[in-house]
Design a protein around this motif. Structure first.
Motif, PDB file in Angstrom:
ATOM      1  N   UNK A 107       0.808  -1.219   0.000  1.00 52.58           N
ATOM      2  CA  UNK A 107       0.000   0.000   0.000  1.00 52.58           C
ATOM      3  C   UNK A 107       0.840   1.268   0.000  1.00 52.58           C
ATOM      4  N   UNK A 108       2.154   1.133  -0.018  1.00 51.13           N
ATOM      5  CA  UNK A 108       3.012   2.302  -0.074  1.00 51.13           C
ATOM      6  C   UNK A 108       3.080   3.087   1.221  1.00 51.13           C
ATOM      7  N   UNK A 109       2.838   2.417   2.349  1.00 46.83           N
ATOM      8  CA  UNK A 109       2.878   3.111   3.642  1.00 46.83           C
ATOM      9  C   UNK A 109       4.262   3.731   3.910  1.00 46.83           C
ATOM     10  N   UNK A 110       5.381   3.020   3.665  1.00 51.78           N
ATOM     11  CA  UNK A 110       6.688   3.662   3.896  1.00 51.78           C
ATOM     12  C   UNK A 110       6.865   4.938   3.086  1.00 51.78           C
ATOM     13  N   UNK A 111       6.433   4.933   1.817  1.00 53.13           N
ATOM     14  CA  UNK A 111       6.552   6.123   0.995  1.00 53.13           C
ATOM     15  C   UNK A 111       5.654   7.250   1.519  1.00 53.13           C
ATOM     16  N   UNK A 112       4.470   6.896   1.973  1.00 56.13           N
ATOM     17  CA  UNK A 112       3.539   7.880   2.517  1.00 56.13           C
ATOM     18  C   UNK A 112       4.137   8.585   3.726  1.00 56.13           C
ATOM     19  N   UNK A 113       4.713   7.809   4.644  1.00 64.91           N
ATOM     20  CA  UNK A 113       5.273   8.396   5.848  1.00 64.91           C
ATOM     21  C   UNK A 113       6.498   9.251   5.536  1.00 64.91           C
ATOM     22  N   UNK A 114       7.349   8.772   4.648  1.00 61.91           N
ATOM     23  CA  UNK A 114       8.525   9.553   4.273  1.00 61.91           C
ATOM     24  C   UNK A 114       8.118  10.869   3.615  1.00 61.91           C
ATOM     25  N   UNK A 115       7.115  10.817   2.742  1.00 60.25           N
ATOM     26  CA  UNK A 115       6.639  12.031   2.082  1.00 60.25           C
ATOM     27  C   UNK A 115       6.001  12.987   3.088  1.00 60.25           C
ATOM     28  N   UNK A 116       5.267  12.433   4.054  1.00 64.38           N
ATOM     29  CA  UNK A 116       4.638  13.277   5.077  1.00 64.38           C
ATOM     30  C   UNK A 116       5.691  14.027   5.881  1.00 64.38           C
ATOM     31  N   UNK A 117       6.749  13.330   6.287  1.00 60.39           N
ATOM     32  CA  UNK A 117       7.820  13.981   7.027  1.00 60.39           C
ATOM     33  C   UNK A 117       8.478  15.089   6.223  1.00 60.39           C
ATOM     34  N   UNK A 118       8.714  14.835   4.953  1.00 58.11           N
ATOM     35  CA  UNK A 118       9.334  15.845   4.097  1.00 58.11           C
ATOM     36  C   UNK A 118       8.444  17.077   3.970  1.00 58.11           C
ATOM     37  N   UNK A 119       7.137  16.869   3.854  1.00 57.63           N
ATOM     38  CA  UNK A 119       6.209  17.984   3.714  1.00 57.63           C
ATOM     39  C   UNK A 119       6.210  18.846   4.981  1.00 57.63           C
ATOM     40  N   UNK A 120       6.223  18.191   6.136  1.00 58.07           N
ATOM     41  CA  UNK A 120       6.234  18.929   7.394  1.00 58.07           C
ATOM     42  C   UNK A 120       7.544  19.685   7.577  1.00 58.07           C
ATOM     43  N   UNK A 121       8.640  19.083   7.204  1.00 59.04           N
ATOM     44  CA  UNK A 121       9.930  19.780   7.316  1.00 59.04           C
ATOM     45  C   UNK A 121       9.970  21.002   6.406  1.00 59.04           C
TER      46      UNK A 121
END
Length: 275
Positions: A107-121
């Motif tokens: 489901x791409x959960x690792x990619x989702x979380x990595x992208x979320x962190x990048x967006x917040x940073x």
């Protein structure tokens, strides 16, 4: 099976795949393919799934038919958004999937979380949620959430919901970053509710989402591209509204449950012997 009976099988996803999207072989895969070849009719929930099944199970294409998923459009009427369980933010982003335990790579959960962190940073005023994960999956995701740098106040996991539609309707963006997929109903339902969606350009997702018209498409396994797409929508409410309207129109025009039911009836009648 008695000769008078007809055997029909429905395939909902790519066949013989592991969570990483790698084709697997072995006794189980060979047995599965052999059983498919014995069926009188194999139905697939997307054109991509039908093609995959013909190719990798060596099926006669004449016995495989694609009937895309349909949505009961009446269930999308009168849904009132309920953001109560979602972390507050100017833009609420969520992913909906049935996740059990640590098997969530597909489901791409690792990619989702990595992208979320990048967006917040990058300073985005956004929050993120995972809807449909069980307790074991929640625990398995915790190290990835910490590694991505997502603070607790910007993250929520919601387990099984009897009716997730009010929560989905409260999202500003729904993401579907799957590495492979059939034709996900969570994506279809969010589109029908008029949510702006981001999906990966794979399989049935690319069939239902028209890039730039009814959503955005990004390459699979690409958290940077996913972060850019989320950032683009998070900063542009007008674009979210336009894509949400396009998404709703596409589902209502092409993916109703009545169309799906009629196509199934026609497929069944085609293989049932005349009395």
């Amino acid at each position: 099976l008695r000769p008078s009976l007809r055997w029909m099988v429905t395939v909902h996803d790519r066949i013989n795949m592991d969570q990483e999207g790698n084709r697997v072989s072995g006794v189980k895969a060979r047995l599965y393919n052999a059983l498919l070849r014995r069926a009188d009719l194999v139905l697939a929930n997307s054109e991509a799934t039908a093609h995959d099944t013909v190719q990798h199970a060596a099926l006669d294409p004449a016995r495989v038919r694609a009937i895309t998923n349909g949505q009961d459009l009446s269930c999308l009427e009168g849904v009132h958004p309920d953001p109560g369980a979602l972390p507050p933010a100017a833009c609420r982003i969520g992913l909906v999937a049935r996740i059990r335990g640590a098997a969530f790579q597909k489901k791409g959960i690792p990619e989702y979380l990595e992208a979320a962190g990048a967006l917040l940073r990058g300073g985005a005023d956004a929050s993120f949620s995972m809807i449909g994960a069980d307790a074991a999956a929640t625990v398995a995701m915790e190290p990835l959430v910490r590694e991505a740098g997502i603070p607790p106040e910007r993250w929520a996991v919601l387990s099984f919901l009897e009716d997730p539609r009010p929560v989905v309707a409260a999202l500003d963006i729904l993401v579907c970053p799957s590495r492979f997929e059939g034709l996900p109903r969570a994506l279809m339902e969010a589109m029908g509710l008029g949510r702006a969606v981001i999906g990966t350009s794979v399989d049935g997702i690319a069939e239902i989402v028209e890039d730039g018209v009814s959503g955005l498409l990004v390459p699979p396994r690409d958290p940077e591209a996913l972060a850019r797409a989320m950032g683009r929508l998070a900063s542009d409410p007008a674009l979210r509204a336009r894509l949400g309207a396009g998404a709703s129109a596409r589902v209502r025009e092409r993916y109703g449950a009545s169309r799906m039911a009629l196509e199934h009836e026609a497929a069944y009648r085609a293989i049932i012997p005349a009395p």
